[in-house]
Design a protein around this motif. Structure first.
Motif, PDB file in Angstrom:
ATOM      1  N   LEU A 104       0.828  -1.201   0.000  1.00 32.44           N
ATOM      2  CA  LEU A 104       0.000   0.000   0.000  1.00 32.44           C
ATOM      3  C   LEU A 104       0.863   1.252   0.000  1.00 32.44           C
ATOM      4  CD1 LEU A 104      -2.843  -0.943   2.512  1.00 32.44           C
ATOM      5  CD2 LEU A 104      -3.011  -0.739   0.041  1.00 32.44           C
ATOM      6  N   ARG A 105       1.954   1.237   0.766  1.00 30.80           N
ATOM      7  CA  ARG A 105       2.859   2.390   0.779  1.00 30.80           C
ATOM      8  C   ARG A 105       3.353   2.699  -0.625  1.00 30.80           C
ATOM      9  NH1 ARG A 105       5.419   0.006   5.623  1.00 30.80           N
ATOM     10  NH2 ARG A 105       4.893   1.251   7.447  1.00 30.80           N
ATOM     11  N   SER A 106       3.740   1.661  -1.332  1.00 24.85           N
ATOM     12  CA  SER A 106       4.285   1.842  -2.672  1.00 24.85           C
ATOM     13  C   SER A 106       3.214   2.302  -3.648  1.00 24.85           C
ATOM     14  CB  SER A 106       4.919   0.529  -3.156  1.00 24.85           C
ATOM     15  OG  SER A 106       5.343   0.644  -4.494  1.00 24.85           O
ATOM     16  N   ALA A 107       2.066   1.627  -3.635  1.00 26.39           N
ATOM     17  CA  ALA A 107       1.008   1.941  -4.598  1.00 26.39           C
ATOM     18  C   ALA A 107       0.449   3.337  -4.391  1.00 26.39           C
ATOM     19  CB  ALA A 107      -0.104   0.904  -4.490  1.00 26.39           C
ATOM     20  N   VAL A 108       0.092   3.654  -3.159  1.00 32.68           N
ATOM     21  CA  VAL A 108      -0.516   4.951  -2.863  1.00 32.68           C
ATOM     22  C   VAL A 108       0.521   6.062  -2.908  1.00 32.68           C
ATOM     23  CG1 VAL A 108      -1.772   6.270  -1.134  1.00 32.68           C
ATOM     24  CG2 VAL A 108      -2.326   3.864  -1.503  1.00 32.68           C
ATOM     25  N   GLY A 109       1.714   5.790  -2.360  1.00 30.24           N
ATOM     26  CA  GLY A 109       2.745   6.817  -2.329  1.00 30.24           C
ATOM     27  C   GLY A 109       3.155   7.276  -3.715  1.00 30.24           C
ATOM     28  N   ASP A 110       3.256   6.339  -4.668  1.00 25.60           N
ATOM     29  CA  ASP A 110       3.646   6.707  -6.025  1.00 25.60           C
ATOM     30  C   ASP A 110       2.631   7.634  -6.667  1.00 25.60           C
ATOM     31  OD1 ASP A 110       5.895   5.211  -5.768  1.00 25.60           O
ATOM     32  OD2 ASP A 110       5.213   3.520  -6.983  1.00 25.60           O
ATOM     33  N   LEU A 111       1.347   7.396  -6.433  1.00 27.13           N
ATOM     34  CA  LEU A 111       0.317   8.241  -7.043  1.00 27.13           C
ATOM     35  C   LEU A 111       0.182   9.570  -6.311  1.00 27.13           C
ATOM     36  CD1 LEU A 111      -2.468   5.664  -7.933  1.00 27.13           C
ATOM     37  CD2 LEU A 111      -0.937   6.860  -9.471  1.00 27.13           C
ATOM     38  N   PHE A 112       0.469   9.590  -5.025  1.00 25.03           N
ATOM     39  CA  PHE A 112       0.421  10.842  -4.271  1.00 25.03           C
ATOM     40  C   PHE A 112       1.590  11.767  -4.629  1.00 25.03           C
ATOM     41  CE2 PHE A 112      -2.320   9.461  -0.446  1.00 25.03           C
ATOM     42  CZ  PHE A 112      -3.383  10.192  -0.938  1.00 25.03           C
ATOM     43  N   TYR A 113       2.702  11.170  -5.049  1.00 24.31           N
ATOM     44  CA  TYR A 113       3.923  11.944  -5.246  1.00 24.31           C
ATOM     45  C   TYR A 113       3.703  13.048  -6.285  1.00 24.31           C
ATOM     46  CZ  TYR A 113       8.907  12.934  -5.502  1.00 24.31           C
ATOM     47  OH  TYR A 113      10.120  13.550  -5.435  1.00 24.31           O
ATOM     48  N   ASN A 114       4.090  14.265  -5.932  1.00 27.60           N
ATOM     49  CA  ASN A 114       3.924  15.438  -6.798  1.00 27.60           C
ATOM     50  C   ASN A 114       2.460  15.736  -7.116  1.00 27.60           C
ATOM     51  OD1 ASN A 114       6.517  16.354  -7.012  1.00 27.60           O
ATOM     52  ND2 ASN A 114       6.968  15.276  -8.915  1.00 27.60           N
ATOM     53  N   ARG A 115       1.541  15.172  -6.337  1.00 25.00           N
ATOM     54  CA  ARG A 115       0.119  15.383  -6.595  1.00 25.00           C
ATOM     55  C   ARG A 115      -0.584  15.956  -5.376  1.00 25.00           C
ATOM     56  NH1 ARG A 115      -3.107  10.754  -9.997  1.00 25.00           N
ATOM     57  NH2 ARG A 115      -4.661  12.116 -10.989  1.00 25.00           N
ATOM     58  N   VAL A 116      -0.264  15.416  -4.212  1.00 25.47           N
ATOM     59  CA  VAL A 116      -0.904  15.840  -2.968  1.00 25.47           C
ATOM     60  C   VAL A 116       0.172  16.057  -1.917  1.00 25.47           C
ATOM     61  CG1 VAL A 116      -2.601  15.261  -1.194  1.00 25.47           C
ATOM     62  CG2 VAL A 116      -2.954  14.479  -3.537  1.00 25.47           C
ATOM     63  N   ARG A 117       0.077  17.163  -1.202  1.00 27.07           N
ATOM     64  CA  ARG A 117       1.032  17.437  -0.127  1.00 27.07           C
ATOM     65  C   ARG A 117       0.902  16.377   0.964  1.00 27.07           C
ATOM     66  NH1 ARG A 117       0.261  23.543   1.699  1.00 27.07           N
ATOM     67  NH2 ARG A 117       2.016  22.908   3.031  1.00 27.07           N
ATOM     68  N   ILE A 118       2.013  16.100   1.633  1.00 27.83           N
ATOM     69  CA  ILE A 118       2.022  15.053   2.654  1.00 27.83           C
ATOM     70  C   ILE A 118       0.990  15.328   3.739  1.00 27.83           C
ATOM     71  CG2 ILE A 118       3.407  14.047   4.513  1.00 27.83           C
ATOM     72  CD1 ILE A 118       5.816  14.192   2.699  1.00 27.83           C
ATOM     73  N   GLU A 119       0.867  16.566   4.158  1.00 27.13           N
ATOM     74  CA  GLU A 119      -0.056  16.895   5.239  1.00 27.13           C
ATOM     75  C   GLU A 119      -1.524  16.771   4.819  1.00 27.13           C
ATOM     76  OE1 GLU A 119      -0.281  21.729   4.784  1.00 27.13           O
ATOM     77  OE2 GLU A 119       1.351  20.860   5.957  1.00 27.13           O
ATOM     78  N   ASP A 120      -1.787  16.737   3.515  1.00 23.08           N
ATOM     79  CA  ASP A 120      -3.164  16.642   3.022  1.00 23.08           C
ATOM     80  C   ASP A 120      -3.538  15.232   2.581  1.00 23.08           C
ATOM     81  OD1 ASP A 120      -3.527  19.370   3.401  1.00 23.08           O
ATOM     82  OD2 ASP A 120      -2.752  19.864   1.410  1.00 23.08           O
ATOM     83  N   ARG A 121      -2.673  14.277   2.751  1.00 19.54           N
ATOM     84  CA  ARG A 121      -2.927  12.921   2.256  1.00 19.54           C
ATOM     85  C   ARG A 121      -3.859  12.157   3.200  1.00 19.54           C
ATOM     86  NH1 ARG A 121       3.137  11.192   0.010  1.00 19.54           N
ATOM     87  NH2 ARG A 121       3.319  12.976  -1.407  1.00 19.54           N
ATOM     88  N   HIS A 122      -4.865  11.561   2.605  1.00 19.06           N
ATOM     89  CA  HIS A 122      -5.856  10.791   3.360  1.00 19.06           C
ATOM     90  C   HIS A 122      -6.492   9.796   2.400  1.00 19.06           C
ATOM     91  CE1 HIS A 122      -9.868  10.700   5.828  1.00 19.06           C
ATOM     92  NE2 HIS A 122      -9.187   9.570   5.900  1.00 19.06           N
ATOM     93  N   VAL A 123      -6.459   8.538   2.742  1.00 15.59           N
ATOM     94  CA  VAL A 123      -6.934   7.482   1.848  1.00 15.59           C
ATOM     95  C   VAL A 123      -8.067   6.718   2.520  1.00 15.59           C
ATOM     96  CG1 VAL A 123      -6.306   5.422   0.552  1.00 15.59           C
ATOM     97  CG2 VAL A 123      -4.637   7.252   0.843  1.00 15.59           C
ATOM     98  N   LYS A 124      -9.162   6.526   1.781  1.00 13.23           N
ATOM     99  CA  LYS A 124     -10.249   5.655   2.233  1.00 13.23           C
ATOM    100  C   LYS A 124     -10.299   4.459   1.291  1.00 13.23           C
ATOM    101  CE  LYS A 124     -14.084   7.391   3.734  1.00 13.23           C
ATOM    102  NZ  LYS A 124     -15.405   8.067   3.800  1.00 13.23           N
ATOM    103  N   ILE A 125     -10.129   3.275   1.861  1.00 20.78           N
ATOM    104  CA  ILE A 125     -10.104   2.048   1.075  1.00 20.78           C
ATOM    105  C   ILE A 125     -11.367   1.249   1.357  1.00 20.78           C
ATOM    106  CG2 ILE A 125      -8.868  -0.092   0.621  1.00 20.78           C
ATOM    107  CD1 ILE A 125      -6.312   1.231   1.444  1.00 20.78           C
ATOM    108  N   TYR A 126     -12.141   0.987   0.297  1.00 20.47           N
ATOM    109  CA  TYR A 126     -13.334   0.143   0.424  1.00 20.47           C
ATOM    110  C   TYR A 126     -12.927  -1.310   0.188  1.00 20.47           C
ATOM    111  CZ  TYR A 126     -15.945   4.506   0.190  1.00 20.47           C
ATOM    112  OH  TYR A 126     -16.432   5.761   0.448  1.00 20.47           O
ATOM    113  N   THR A 127     -13.387  -2.175   1.072  1.00 19.88           N
ATOM    114  CA  THR A 127     -12.981  -3.569   0.982  1.00 19.88           C
ATOM    115  C   THR A 127     -14.115  -4.471   1.444  1.00 19.88           C
ATOM    116  OG1 THR A 127     -11.275  -5.148   1.673  1.00 19.88           O
ATOM    117  CG2 THR A 127     -11.980  -3.527   3.310  1.00 19.88           C
ATOM    118  N   ASN A 128     -13.897  -5.765   1.344  1.00 23.70           N
ATOM    119  CA  ASN A 128     -14.889  -6.727   1.822  1.00 23.70           C
ATOM    120  C   ASN A 128     -14.430  -7.308   3.154  1.00 23.70           C
ATOM    121  OD1 ASN A 128     -12.735  -8.129   0.788  1.00 23.70           O
ATOM    122  ND2 ASN A 128     -13.923  -9.409  -0.594  1.00 23.70           N
ATOM    123  N   ARG A 129     -15.182  -8.294   3.659  1.00 23.49           N
ATOM    124  CA  ARG A 129     -14.894  -8.808   5.000  1.00 23.49           C
ATOM    125  C   ARG A 129     -13.539  -9.502   5.059  1.00 23.49           C
ATOM    126  NH1 ARG A 129     -19.711 -10.958   5.711  1.00 23.49           N
ATOM    127  NH2 ARG A 129     -20.456  -8.858   6.158  1.00 23.49           N
TER     128      ARG A 129
END
Length: 521
Positions: free
Chosen positions: A330-355
């Protein structure tokens, strides 16, 4: 079904739903027979019908679907006036920088040395005379000055350039390769300068064509013989049929705990069952629909549309082998897309998943926590059912709680997991994975940090709500009586028909992430 206290955003409600027979209509529930309030709601407030029905079914615990709730609460529906469901919309697009298409100085060992000029061909007209441009702000020591307006070159733009530096400086060929992007640093000007810079690259929008809207429906026919004989109908202790109608009672609760704004109504039970089936079909269509061609019962071509699941595969899809899911993934997947897109202090991820995804994520977080080298006190996670009173040994009554449902890293910011019941449902044994569980699924709908959900419901402008039609025959059913004993034919049956249009579209697939294990069928 007993009354239920259900928490709401603005307080509590008390909801009740049950069934009653014609006997109760005439006695206990006589006041409900004045009108079918479901039909009245459809006719008097069609713009509110969809949300009202979802709330009604959810509040009375008849049927609820969190995915449909998510879609309907994701903003105003996108309205298309084309029954084929084809529409265009715009999404935000970052500015594209000019790229070198042709390096006309590729045979020159040291372009720009001794003040020599050289020509570069770019794919965009974005520079002006005296602009200073660069391909790498940190590593390119010798910048480039534009010394002439562009000249057409095939379908591109040729600029005459010069190295900015001493007579011995030149631009290295590694910064002049085809496909290299350039951007403006600033400009050079002197006392008598008359050529100034212009507007640079700005973000814009991209027009996208989509096709997601489709029609669906259900019908049910009741013969007069079946209505008269009540075959298969359950009876109460008094021998009266108990499933002729369904009644609803919903009340808001004031600050003193007293019911207010009581809403009471009824509808035929078969109508209720049909509405529930319509919601199920809508949820499945919006989530699991696949794009393709088919035919109707007459062999005429019809078009099936893509649901959210298929559209998510247009975005960022990450597969992992069973047993290899981890927080680092998750660090790799989300971090790569956040890079140069969202400031670190503004990063917040909601992940929808199953049981099963919730269970796997909790295990991965616990493993990541244990591997971090923290020292914790076991007593902070223990509890006991007794304090040693009455001779009981509290060591034999211990329990512990050590569970995770979110985490935070520099790369991802706060990451929260939210279970989506629609992802838990299965219909066949083939859909089940090991231990009879659906395989873990992780969906991130919006990684942009803009606070939206990135999904919208699509509706047909001329048919924004469900169509309900009753086709009466020569029967004496309660439904027929509701319509004043009107008969449209001599056929000994009544037919109820419901139709609606539904569609969902992903506004920008590049802002989504779908993480799932490699399928093992």
């Amino acid at each position: 079904m007993p009354n239920m206290n259900i928490p709401r955003v603005n307080g509590r409600i008390v909801a009740n739903a049950g069934t009653a027979s014609s006997y109760y209509q005439k006695n206990k529930l006589g006041k409900f027979t004045d009108k079918n309030f479901i039909e009245t709601m459809l006719r008097t407030s069609p713009d509110q019908y969809d949300k009202a029905m979802i709330r009604l079914f959810t509040d009375t615990r008849l049927y609820s679907n969190d995915f449909v709730d998510l879609v309907m609460n994701s903003g105003a529906p996108f309205v298309s006036n084309d029954p084929n469901g084809v529409f265009t919309y715009k999404i935000k697009k970052r500015a594209e920088l000019p790229k070198i298409m042709v390096n006309l100085a590729d045979t020159t060992p040291k372009p720009g040395i001794d003040g020599q000029t050289f020509d570069l061909v770019f794919d965009k007209e974005m520079f002006a005379v005296n602009d200073v441009i660069s391909a790498h702000r940190r590593e390119q020591e010798v910048l480039i000055q534009i010394v002439s307006d562009f000249e057409p070159y095939q379908n591109f733009f040729k600029y005459t350039c010069k190295a900015v530096g001493e007579s011995t400086d030149y631009v290295h060929q590694r910064f002049l390769g085809v496909g290299t992007e350039y951007f403006k640093i600033g400009m050079l000007s002197g006392e008598y300068t008359t050529s100034w810079s212009s507007l640079g690259a700005i973000d814009g929008s991209l027009e996208v064509v989509n096709d997601v809207l489709q029609q669906y429906g259900i019908e049910h026919t009741i013969t007069d013989w079946a209505d008269a004989t009540k075959i298969g109908v359950k009876y109460d202790a008094a021998g009266k049929p108990i499933n002729d109608i369904t009644y609803y009672s919903i009340a808001e609760i004031d600050i003193n705990g007293q019911p207010i704004n009581v809403t009471v109504g009824w509808e035929p039970t078969v109508s209720k069952l049909m509405r529930m089936e319509m919601i199920r079909m809508k949820a499945n269509t919006l989530m699991w629909g696949r794009k393709g061609n088919g035919v109707d019962e007459k062999g005429r071509p019809v078009r099936a549309k893509a649901g959210l699941w298929q559209q998510l595969h247009l975005g960022n899809v990450i597969y992992y082998d069973r047993g290899q899911f981890s927080i680092n993934l998750l660090r790799s997947a989300v971090g790569d897309l956040f890079y140069n897109r969202v400031r670190i202090e503004d990063r917040h991820v909601k992940i929808y998943t199953n049981r099963s995804g919730m269970e796997l994520a909790a295990t991965a977080m616990k493993k990541d926590f244990n591997g971090s080298g923290f020292t914790v006190l076991a007593s902070d996670f223990l509890d006991s059912k007794s304090n040693g009173a009455n001779g009981k040994d509290r060591r034999l009554n211990q329990g512990y709680a050590f569970q995770f449902d979110h985490f935070m890293t520099v790369e991802t910011g706060l990451v929260e997991f939210k279970e989506l019941e629609q992802l838990n449902e299965h219909a066949t044994f083939l859909e089940l994975g090991p231990n009879k569980k659906t395989p873990p699924i992780y969906i991130i709908l919006d990684i942009s940090g803009e606070g939206g959900s990135n999904i919208r419901e699509c509706k047909l402008g001329t048919r924004p709500n469900m169509m309900y039609k009753y086709i009466p025959g020569a029967t004496d059913s309660n439904i027929a009586k509701m319509f004043g004993n009107l008969a449209t034919s001599k056929d000994p049956y009544d037919t109820i028909l419901m139709k609606d249009w539904a569609g969902i579209f992903l506004e920008d697939p590049t802002r989504t992430i779908l993480i799932k294990e490699y399928p093992q069928l």
